[in-house]
Scaffold this active site. Sequence first.
Site, PDB file in Angstrom:
ATOM      1  N   THR A   1       0.879  -1.189   0.000  1.00  0.00           N
ATOM      2  CA  THR A   1       0.000   0.000   0.000  1.00  0.00           C
ATOM      3  C   THR A   1       0.908   1.228   0.000  1.00  0.00           C
ATOM      4  O   THR A   1       1.362   1.660  -1.040  1.00  0.00           O
ATOM      5  CB  THR A   1      -0.965   0.003   1.208  1.00  0.00           C
ATOM      6  OG1 THR A   1      -0.226  -0.156   2.414  1.00  0.00           O
ATOM      7  CG2 THR A   1      -1.989  -1.096   1.087  1.00  0.00           C
TER       8      THR A   1
ATOM      9  N   GLU B   1       6.081   4.445   7.335  1.00  0.00           N
ATOM     10  CA  GLU B   1       5.662   5.742   6.794  1.00  0.00           C
ATOM     11  C   GLU B   1       6.467   6.880   7.399  1.00  0.00           C
ATOM     12  O   GLU B   1       6.474   7.084   8.608  1.00  0.00           O
ATOM     13  CB  GLU B   1       4.180   5.957   7.068  1.00  0.00           C
ATOM     14  CG  GLU B   1       3.304   5.099   6.164  1.00  0.00           C
ATOM     15  CD  GLU B   1       1.820   5.195   6.510  1.00  0.00           C
ATOM     16  OE1 GLU B   1       1.501   5.771   7.553  1.00  0.00           O
ATOM     17  OE2 GLU B   1       1.017   4.684   5.723  1.00  0.00           O
TER      18      GLU B   1
ATOM     19  N   SER C   1      -8.664  10.928   1.233  1.00  0.00           N
ATOM     20  CA  SER C   1      -9.296  11.868   0.303  1.00  0.00           C
ATOM     21  C   SER C   1      -8.347  12.250  -0.818  1.00  0.00           C
ATOM     22  O   SER C   1      -7.282  11.694  -0.966  1.00  0.00           O
ATOM     23  CB  SER C   1      -9.769  13.105   1.051  1.00  0.00           C
ATOM     24  OG  SER C   1      -8.761  13.600   1.893  1.00  0.00           O
TER      25      SER C   1
ATOM     26  N   THR D   1      -0.122  -3.110  11.268  1.00  0.00           N
ATOM     27  CA  THR D   1      -1.064  -3.183  10.141  1.00  0.00           C
ATOM     28  C   THR D   1      -0.347  -3.839   9.079  1.00  0.00           C
ATOM     29  O   THR D   1       0.300  -3.186   8.274  1.00  0.00           O
ATOM     30  CB  THR D   1      -1.364  -1.848   9.507  1.00  0.00           C
ATOM     31  OG1 THR D   1      -1.962  -1.071  10.453  1.00  0.00           O
ATOM     32  CG2 THR D   1      -2.282  -2.004   8.316  1.00  0.00           C
TER      33      THR D   1
ATOM     34  N   LYS E   1       3.731  -6.915   4.109  1.00  0.00           N
ATOM     35  CA  LYS E   1       3.458  -5.519   3.774  1.00  0.00           C
ATOM     36  C   LYS E   1       3.069  -4.805   5.048  1.00  0.00           C
ATOM     37  O   LYS E   1       2.564  -5.424   5.988  1.00  0.00           O
ATOM     38  CB  LYS E   1       2.378  -5.378   2.706  1.00  0.00           C
ATOM     39  CG  LYS E   1       0.972  -5.719   3.087  1.00  0.00           C
ATOM     40  CD  LYS E   1       0.211  -4.724   3.924  1.00  0.00           C
ATOM     41  CE  LYS E   1       0.285  -3.310   3.394  1.00  0.00           C
ATOM     42  NZ  LYS E   1      -0.492  -2.419   4.339  1.00  0.00           N
TER      43      LYS E   1
ATOM     44  N   ASN F   1      -0.111  10.786   6.182  1.00  0.00           N
ATOM     45  CA  ASN F   1      -1.330  10.377   6.867  1.00  0.00           C
ATOM     46  C   ASN F   1      -2.399  11.439   6.954  1.00  0.00           C
ATOM     47  O   ASN F   1      -3.478  11.199   7.483  1.00  0.00           O
ATOM     48  CB  ASN F   1      -0.992   9.842   8.248  1.00  0.00           C
ATOM     49  CG  ASN F   1      -0.361   8.481   8.143  1.00  0.00           C
ATOM     50  OD1 ASN F   1      -0.993   7.559   7.656  1.00  0.00           O
ATOM     51  ND2 ASN F   1       0.895   8.367   8.539  1.00  0.00           N
TER      52      ASN F   1
END
Lengths: 400, 400
Positions: free
Chosen positions: B162, B276, B400, B196, B185, B395
């Site tokens: 992702t 991230e 959106s 996650t 992942k 994040n």
Amino acid sequence: MTETRLLREQGVTAPAGFRAAGIAAGIKASGNPDLALVFNEGPDYAGAGVFTSNQVKAAPVRWSQQVLKGGRLRAVILNSGGANACTGPGGFQDTHTTAEAVAAALSQWGTETGAVEVAVCSTGLIGDRLPMDKVLAGVTEIVHEMAGGLVGGDEAARAIMTTDTVPKQVALHHKDNWTLGGMAKGAGMLAPSLATMLVVLTTDAKADAATLDQALRAATKLTFDRLDIDGSCSTNDTVLLLSSGASEITPSPEELEAAVLAACDDLCAQLQADAEGVTKRVTITVAGAGCDDDALVAARCIARDSLVKTALFGSDPNWGRVLAAVGMVPFTIDPDAITVSFNGSAVFSDGAPMPGAREVDLSGADINVVVELNQGSGQAMVRTTDLSHAYVEENSAYSS
Amino acid sequence: MTETRLLREQGVTAPAGFRAAGIAAGIKASGNPDLALVFNEGPDYAGAGVFTSNQVKAAPVRWSQQVLKGGRLRAVILNSGGANACTGPGGFQDTHTTAEAVAAALSQWGTETGAVEVAVCSTGLIGDRLPMDKVLAGVTEIVHEMAGGLVGGDEAARAIMTTDTVPKQVALHHKDNWTLGGMAKGAGMLAPSLATMLVVLTTDAKADAATLDQALRAATKLTFDRLDIDGSCSTNDTVLLLSSGASEITPSPEELEAAVLAACDDLCAQLQADAEGVTKRVTITVAGAGCDDDALVAARCIARDSLVKTALFGSDPNWGRVLAAVGMVPFTIDPDAITVSFNGSAVFSDGAPMPGAREVDLSGADINVVVELNQGSGQAMVRTTDLSHAYVEENSAYSS
């Protein structure tokens, strides 16, 4: 006076019987004001305090906890520019020396004061000893300045600022002719069990130490304890309440408690609005929990979630992150019974998203998140903020 | 083979008896690969799994938990581009339909397979239904592709990404001629009770489901459970271990456990390095706690503290924030007995800072924080990262 009014001026010197001052003593490298004094002229000297629940307590916290055991408080000396935390026995001695210097200067000025009547508060970087030459010279100067007759609430409120951008003050004028005032600082390291913050509240109402203590604990539990900016609890959190009795009015314990709660709530909103890097003022309300404590735990889980907070920074109604956060509470929930709303718009209900959930407008500065667990009547609200670039910027370059 | 080797290639298809594939099925708007299949050709079909401890569990997690009760696993179908979490009964039906489609396609290809032998994993945004037309067309295509004879481990590892920037794979070739492979992942929403993340491990060793389960639980407890990037635990975390028995070697449970641990540890390090917004790989070690569990709690407290993490982003040895974080642990500590070190340099000891504490060089990409509580022999290490602008950026604009 016919009605109770809440204003944001004068602060700790709004009630009769209090003087204050704020000066630049050279503790901060910037040369900004960094030393504040709040002095109770009496006739009463009752005091109460609540302190950080962090096990790593700064020297001034340990000192002031001892002072408050007597229930008597004549003065509070506060410095920004250094937390005096994790500074060993030498740091504690510095606090003690500061209190003694304040007592000596006040005594010299004609007000016989003991060091055990002087609370000390410090805020700033953890781990450095204070420049005691500057602190002690500052103590002499600030008592002299206050003796000059200034009320000085505004100056005191400015001198305790660290990363705060504005001073925070409140004054509640009760319709029965007594007043409660206060000042606060705190912008980061704000979390339950008090934010990283120093708060001094003053009142000219007559109340003994036990009554003050009860009112203060009840109010902080519902206000500062529920302000959670970054989940980090400070080593220096202190909230003090001093009563001069100068109004000669004795409010009922309920009236006093309501006033303290209103003042704390207002200061809390000011702290939230000026939190480090804030671009959104966020309230997280959890309802329908088995009890209020469960609701509070759930609200904190959401308020502390970095993914929820970054989404809100992006004005993104990413309600799935709210669900993921609430799914980690340490009590049993029924995910399919939960409803979530953003700013009054339901986004999740009956285990699935509501139509339009991704289109809720969160572009404004205030965001209300409401989570209904539908398992009881417990409820709690926590104030927090978004997690922004400015928060990262401010906190990645603080000590060096 | 004379010695055990750990490589980072081939992944799930490194062991004999496994095929895999990865394709772009159109689930992601970007057109990037988003559907992966791992297939066990046997002769054994033992499987084990561990899943998120979040109470809000995605549909594929609830489905795969049911599948694993049988201890038998023929295939795993994984999609990125959508978590299928909080999607109601319809979302669960989508998972079920996907497993049935995989089973039907495999059966058509000549391998009689039931839907209850097919685990499903999903990752992506919470709250949207998957585009089932694309998923089902993708299932037909991916089984066809795999039947074409490709080993496909690399393609599968790419298709589950992702916000990952690189695929994560591992292959442990045991000196006794059996192999354990894996892919993973996960880049954000990484916290205890599994990050996650989706992880599929495969082995050609012979082992029954109970042995696999024990090895997997022991390994994840020490690896993925101790990776905490942002304190946020996902609704979709899944770690699966499949055994084909194709090597006809039966390792001892200890050998198998050691191999699974080594593979999980390596994948964990890869997840940490690609988290991230990561600019620092941080390990927090707490030693001298009353027990290992206390040490783990303390390490997590520090690893999750936003102020610690932003300071490390700024290469700032702000050890006071470490003390403030550890002061909030839910067991009694003695602050004066604690020592803290950064990258091997002691910065705090005997209740006060060490000389040079503010000058420790943290400019490199790896930072080791060690906190010695000096109250027992409990110890634990948690992997985390700094909190950077890039984390906030990534994040605040995900859904959106």
